[in-house]
Design a protein around this motif. Structure first.
Motif, short mmCIF file in Angstrom:
data_model
loop_
_atom_site.label_atom_id
_atom_site.label_comp_id
_atom_site.label_asym_id
_atom_site.label_seq_id
_atom_site.Cartn_x
_atom_site.Cartn_y
_atom_site.Cartn_z
N GLN A 81 0.84 -1.20 0.00
CA GLN A 81 0.00 0.00 0.00
C GLN A 81 0.87 1.25 0.00
N ALA A 82 0.58 2.19 -0.89
CA ALA A 82 1.35 3.43 -0.96
C ALA A 82 0.96 4.41 0.13
N GLU A 83 -0.28 4.35 0.63
CA GLU A 83 -0.76 5.28 1.65
C GLU A 83 -1.43 4.52 2.79
N PRO A 84 -0.70 3.73 3.55
CA PRO A 84 -1.33 2.93 4.60
C PRO A 84 -1.94 3.76 5.72
N MET A 85 -1.37 4.94 6.01
CA MET A 85 -1.93 5.78 7.08
C MET A 85 -3.36 6.19 6.74
N ALA A 86 -3.63 6.47 5.47
CA ALA A 86 -4.97 6.84 5.06
C ALA A 86 -5.95 5.69 5.27
N LEU A 87 -5.46 4.46 5.11
CA LEU A 87 -6.32 3.30 5.33
C LEU A 87 -6.70 3.16 6.80
N VAL A 88 -5.77 3.50 7.68
CA VAL A 88 -6.07 3.47 9.12
C VAL A 88 -7.10 4.55 9.45
N GLU A 89 -6.90 5.74 8.92
CA GLU A 89 -7.83 6.84 9.20
C GLU A 89 -9.23 6.56 8.67
N SER A 90 -9.32 5.88 7.55
CA SER A 90 -10.63 5.61 6.94
C SER A 90 -11.30 4.36 7.50
N GLY A 91 -10.58 3.60 8.34
CA GLY A 91 -11.15 2.39 8.92
C GLY A 91 -11.00 1.16 8.07
N VAL A 92 -10.27 1.23 6.96
CA VAL A 92 -10.05 0.07 6.10
C VAL A 92 -9.00 -0.86 6.70
N SER A 93 -8.03 -0.29 7.42
CA SER A 93 -6.96 -1.07 8.04
C SER A 93 -6.92 -0.80 9.54
N ASP A 94 -6.54 -1.83 10.31
CA ASP A 94 -6.40 -1.69 11.77
C ASP A 94 -4.95 -1.57 12.20
N PHE A 95 -4.03 -1.83 11.27
CA PHE A 95 -2.61 -1.85 11.62
C PHE A 95 -1.82 -1.60 10.35
N ALA A 96 -1.02 -0.54 10.34
CA ALA A 96 -0.23 -0.21 9.16
C ALA A 96 1.25 -0.18 9.51
N VAL A 97 2.07 -0.79 8.66
CA VAL A 97 3.52 -0.77 8.82
C VAL A 97 4.07 0.33 7.91
N ILE A 98 4.79 1.29 8.51
CA ILE A 98 5.24 2.46 7.75
C ILE A 98 6.70 2.76 8.04
N HIS A 99 7.34 3.40 7.08
CA HIS A 99 8.72 3.86 7.25
C HIS A 99 8.74 5.19 7.99
N ASP A 100 9.60 5.31 8.96
CA ASP A 100 9.82 6.57 9.67
C ASP A 100 8.58 6.99 10.47
N ARG A 101 8.83 7.74 11.54
CA ARG A 101 7.73 8.18 12.39
C ARG A 101 6.88 9.21 11.64
N PRO A 102 5.58 8.98 11.52
CA PRO A 102 4.74 9.92 10.79
C PRO A 102 4.37 11.12 11.64
N ALA A 103 3.89 12.15 10.99
CA ALA A 103 3.38 13.32 11.71
C ALA A 103 2.13 12.91 12.47
N PRO A 104 1.87 13.51 13.64
CA PRO A 104 0.69 13.15 14.42
C PRO A 104 -0.60 13.34 13.63
N ARG A 105 -1.51 12.40 13.81
CA ARG A 105 -2.83 12.48 13.18
C ARG A 105 -3.88 12.14 14.23
N ALA A 106 -4.96 12.87 14.19
CA ALA A 106 -6.03 12.68 15.18
C ALA A 106 -6.58 11.25 15.10
N GLY A 107 -6.68 10.62 16.25
CA GLY A 107 -7.27 9.29 16.33
C GLY A 107 -6.35 8.15 15.95
N VAL A 108 -5.09 8.45 15.63
CA VAL A 108 -4.14 7.42 15.21
C VAL A 108 -2.99 7.34 16.21
#
Length: 298
Positions: A134-161
């Motif tokens: 997935q190219a945008e796994p954080m968006a999948l977490v925010e939209s409720g499509v994914s419950d757990f995303a593996v990402i490179h580097d610490r992301p910027a804070p996002r509400a509810g994540v």
């Protein structure tokens, strides 16, 4: 459309009638008086314009209309029971759903063993992958499509994540054994200037070597893409260019001498993987154990 008068209590009554075979025992089963139960049935029969069971039969026998509603009642009861059991497991932390999305092509090398170990300890948790890479796994977490995303580097804070570190790994340069740069103890960004970088078909900012090593130095080498790790290594081995991959993904090929690895920079290039998840799930015991299994196997 005429609104149906059917309620859960009516469906429970129909099942009780079928199970007990009499009005009196059915009333006891659903904790109402026989008069109240009879009132429910008359309401339904008045709405549908047909009797639901044959009067005077012992045991009670349903009509065609009653049989159809009884089938609906049993189906709804089963679905409701399953949903309530799932919710109870989620609340207790013993069960739930864990849909995993990944941002890197090579993550499956360590992710699949962690998932296998997790299933043994949490058989009630439905564990699944969300459509591969997935190219945008954080968006999948925010939209409720994914419950757990593996990402490179610490992301910027996002509400509810919520975010948790997984592990640190080294990205290394991969070269053919006959490449002139294979004689160097480590590679500098300038060593890539006249080379072809063989990589996965993703944007520059999704590659560790570009994001953390080459772009800051103003180096943008030619690119050649390949979908699979083994295809990248074959191109490297045949002298078509050089690559930069996580050390875990090439260890077996290095041990066989198929290609060679060199550090990126004198100190090497250390990168980090993080997990992103909904804050509502972050403290669930099964999710915390999944993170622990990933860390222990890294």
């Amino acid at each position: 459309m005429i609104q149906s008068p059917l309620e859960m209590r009516h469906l429970q009554t129909l099942v009780a009638l079928a199970d007990t075979g009499s009005l009196s025992r059915a009333a006891e089963r659903v904790f109402v008086t026989q008069s109240a139960l009879s009132h429910q049935l008359k309401l339904l029969e008045g709405h549908y314009g047909a009797p639901l069971f044959e009067r005077g039969t012992k045991p009670l026998r349903f009509t065609q209309a009653g049989t159809r509603l009884l089938g609906l009642a049993r189906q709804v009861r089963e679905m409701t029971g399953e949903a309530e059991r799932d919710i109870a497991q989620w609340v207790s932390g013993g069960g739930g759903q864990l849909r995993v999305a990944v941002e890197c092509h090579t993550c499956f090398d360590w992710l699949m063993p962690a998932m296998d170990a997790f299933r043994e300890h949490w058989p009630q948790v439905e564990l699944d992958l969300v459509g591969g890479f997935q190219a945008e796994p954080m968006a999948l977490v925010e939209s409720g499509v994914s419950d757990f995303a593996v990402i490179h580097d610490r992301p910027a804070p996002r509400a509810g994540v919520a975010v948790a570190p997984l592990f640190t790994y080294e990205t290394v340069a991969i070269l053919s054994r006959s490449h002139p740069l294979a004689q160097k103890p480590w590679l500098s960004p300038q060593d890539f200037a006249g080379e072809t970088l063989i990589s996965y078909p993703v944007e520059d900012d999704m590659l560790d070597v570009m994001r953390h090593f080459l772009t800051p130095a103003g180096i943008k080498p030619k690119r050649r893409n390949a979908e699979l790790t083994v295809a990248i290594l074959q191109l490297v081995a045949s002298g078509r260019g050089i690559a930069a991959l996580p050390s875990w993904s090439v260890q077996a090929y290095l041990e066989r001498g198929y290609v060679v690895a060199k550090p990126l920079g004198e100190a090497g290039l250390r990168c980090e993987l993080y997990a992103a998840m909904p804050e509502s799930l972050a403290e669930k015991p099964y999710l915390q154990d999944f993170i622990a299994k990933i860390r222990s196997g890294a």
